[in-house]
Design an enzyme around this catalytic site. Sequence first.
Site, PDB file in Angstrom:
ATOM      1  N   LYS A   1      38.016  33.399  45.545  1.00 26.48           N
ATOM      2  CA  LYS A   1      38.669  34.322  44.618  1.00 26.48           C
ATOM      3  C   LYS A   1      39.104  35.551  45.414  1.00 26.48           C
ATOM      4  CE  LYS A   1      36.907  35.133  40.583  1.00 26.48           C
ATOM      5  NZ  LYS A   1      35.975  35.429  39.466  1.00 26.48           N
TER       6      LYS A   1
ATOM      7  N   VAL B   1      43.024  32.138  42.979  1.00 27.95           N
ATOM      8  CA  VAL B   1      41.884  31.366  43.457  1.00 27.95           C
ATOM      9  C   VAL B   1      42.407  30.231  44.322  1.00 27.95           C
ATOM     10  CG1 VAL B   1      39.836  30.057  42.806  1.00 27.95           C
ATOM     11  CG2 VAL B   1      40.634  31.918  41.337  1.00 27.95           C
TER      12      VAL B   1
ATOM     13  N   GLY C   1      43.424  34.285  37.826  1.00 27.88           N
ATOM     14  CA  GLY C   1      42.674  34.970  36.788  1.00 27.88           C
ATOM     15  C   GLY C   1      42.918  36.457  36.834  1.00 27.88           C
TER      16      GLY C   1
ATOM     17  N   ASP D   1      32.045  37.672  28.368  1.00 23.72           N
ATOM     18  CA  ASP D   1      33.355  37.019  28.386  1.00 23.72           C
ATOM     19  C   ASP D   1      33.213  35.505  28.492  1.00 23.72           C
ATOM     20  OD1 ASP D   1      36.401  37.093  30.364  1.00 23.72           O
ATOM     21  OD2 ASP D   1      36.128  37.060  28.190  1.00 23.72           O
TER      22      ASP D   1
ATOM     23  N   PHE E   1      41.066  38.610  38.050  1.00 30.12           N
ATOM     24  CA  PHE E   1      40.628  39.100  39.352  1.00 30.12           C
ATOM     25  C   PHE E   1      41.729  38.930  40.391  1.00 30.12           C
ATOM     26  CE2 PHE E   1      36.966  40.120  42.060  1.00 30.12           C
ATOM     27  CZ  PHE E   1      37.414  39.731  43.315  1.00 30.12           C
TER      28      PHE E   1
END
Length: 816
Positions: free
Chosen positions: A528, A514, A509, A625, A511
């Site tokens: 994450k 994962v 993602g 989001d 970020f």
Amino acid sequence: MASSMEANFFILFLLVFCSSIHNIISTTTTDLISTNQFIIDGETIVSSGGTFELGFFSPSDSSNRYIGIWYKQILPHIQTVVWVANREKPLTNTSSVQLKVTKPGILALFNDKNETIWFTNTSRSVQNPVAVLLDSGNLVVKDANDNNPEDFLWQSFNFPTDTHLPDMKLGKNFKTGHEVYLSAWKSDNDPAPGEFTRNIDPTGYPQVLTKRGTDVLNRIGPWNGLRWSGAPIPLLTQSRLYTFQFIFNEEEVYYIFSLTNYSSVLSRIVITSNGDIERFMWVEQTKRWHSHYKLPADNCDTYRLCGEHGSCDLGTQPICGCLDKFVPKYPQQWEKGDWTTGCVRRTPLDCNREHVFIKYPGFKLPDTKHCQYNKTMTLEGCRQVCSTDCSCTAYSSLDISNGDKGCLLWFGELVDIRKLSERGQDIFIKMDYLEEESEAGSKRKKATILAVSFSLLMATILLILILLWYKRKKKKLKHREDFELPLFPLATITRATNNFSLNNKIGEGGFGPVYKGVLEEGQEIAVKRLSRTSMQGIDEYKNEVIYIAKLQHRNLVRLLGCCIQGEEKMLIYEYMPNNSLDSYIFDQTKNKLLDWPKRFNIINGIARGLLYLHQDSRLRIIHRDLKASNVLLDTEMNPKISDFGMARSVTGNEMGAKTRNVVGTHGYMSPEYAVDGMFSVKSDVFSFGVLVLEIVSGKKNRGFMHQDHNLNLLGHAWKLYKDDRSLELADEQLADSCNISQVLRSIQVGLLCVQQHPDDRPSMSSVVHMLANESLLPKAKEPGFFTERNIFDEGKSGSQTRSSKNEFTITMLDPR
């Protein structure tokens, strides 16, 4: 000789001519049988509008022949019989069998020996009797020149078999004593009366009973002016497809439902051969009958399941419990799961002692077989009457359609009660005054003890907190000043993820990557890991921890802890084995695993999660989001909202704010947010509406293409809605499992959520209510962003909006 031949030729000519005339008559479509005609096996009559047909038929896997009525418009291989005449006297040979009308006005079925197999009755005669099949499915015998229903000699609606059709009265005429009730087929291939019946029982106060012989299996009612108490959700309110009413006076009692549009809707209520009650709706698109509701719907619909003064509640375990201030009559049997013996008052009623009435809100009213009623009495008058009658045990309002009016009084024990919360009614149960006094005194004593104990406890806690605060202040880590959360050592996470092996990687993602991990005690986790190249940094990391650590809801992903060591920054979540929602609904293979009940559960779960964020959490959270990839699915396909890196909180009664840097995902962002940077709970509602339409259709909003127009998914849904063709939006994979009413309601709710103006969109509390109830929905207005831009024009846009594709979220967060 010539004369003899001419005579024989003439006779032969007459026979051929008469046969031709009969063939012409028999093949001509008609809706009636008169005294000078009849029908034989192979011939039928059809109602004037072409909806129903009457003739001879055989059930599946049976050679017996019956006279019956079925839907003419439905395909022959799924023939749906709604009425049977000679259900107890099947024909094994229909040679020379005739169905005809005789004077003075009797419709009868004769065999080859002119013996009567089945016939109607009449108390008077008419000059020109005919039998007519009406377009309602009602077969009537009447005078050919008299169309007044009050003058009908006989009608099949007064003698139904297993099917309740629109405009058919189910009930009893007190003047004649005639009762109209449903009787199930003995089996699927034998229409003889089975052991299951469904009727309006007028004993005490009318209610609807399903019985096996004389034993009651389930009950709905009594009628409260709006609906049957305890009825399934589709029966609670009037529908845009059908309406219903309950009539009860000195002459008759009956329940009737009517279709709002005969030409476009086919609906019937059936008692099946195993005793179930189902409403079926014919869906032309799928060429199938779809079940609109079924009774019993759950275990709590079982009659007297919890015994006297016991209440059934699906939200508790076990589902049976005693009403407040009642205890099990036989505790040992109750503990073993035998609830039939019920409950008794903790303090028995004594007519010689003072008593009070306790209000029990939100219940299906008990069995009214031994009730008395008064249609004009006030609720206070009802209380006074029950108070002065020693044998009266409870009372309630008879009619809640326009405030409380009328009186319903119970005598003796209260049975067949269930907890219904918002769908239930208030009942006032008589209780001994000593019980209330004893409980009040006990509460005062407990309150005194609790007050002293609480003071000592608070002093102790305060001292402990001071010590803990001093200790924590010395040990606080550099990056944990803004939140408190379990801290995992890096070594633990490294072992759990097999040193962040590629085999353990389950996603990527904005970020960072994962990973799936397994802790030493066996707990599965999702890790994450903040990527060094990620566009999200420590602010987003802290933002997600601060918000999600303080949120506790079944439809929000649970944060187990974090890991901060050197440059490593990680969040540790509960592991969701079924990954994200987008991996199912947009996949041509996996979307088959999501039937309509699962999708509707997912829609409701997301709605409840958003309602908690907007209204019920300690912080008023705007997610900013919400999209399919940010909804995770657990082992039972329950949805959990994730990724709070972009979330913002508002305080007090604030509903939103403005930002210079827009974050989110194109296709899900509301117009006011994408264009002007105005975000609010209503921008989350817009995202939810997009998500609902994607779940129903199985198509992405962004990038949606259609051969007939350049609209995106919102525009396509809006176009179908305006043309009253919303059902065409549904994913083809839902054909076998969809509940038509729920699908159409979900689509309309989705369109209400994506309306152009924020003030027009409903709140999430309204959305949750609209999804759970059959109430009439407001008309949707034009959606925002319902046209798809040309992909080549996007690169020329001068907008500074920061956004992402469905897979990633690019963010520029405001300072907080």
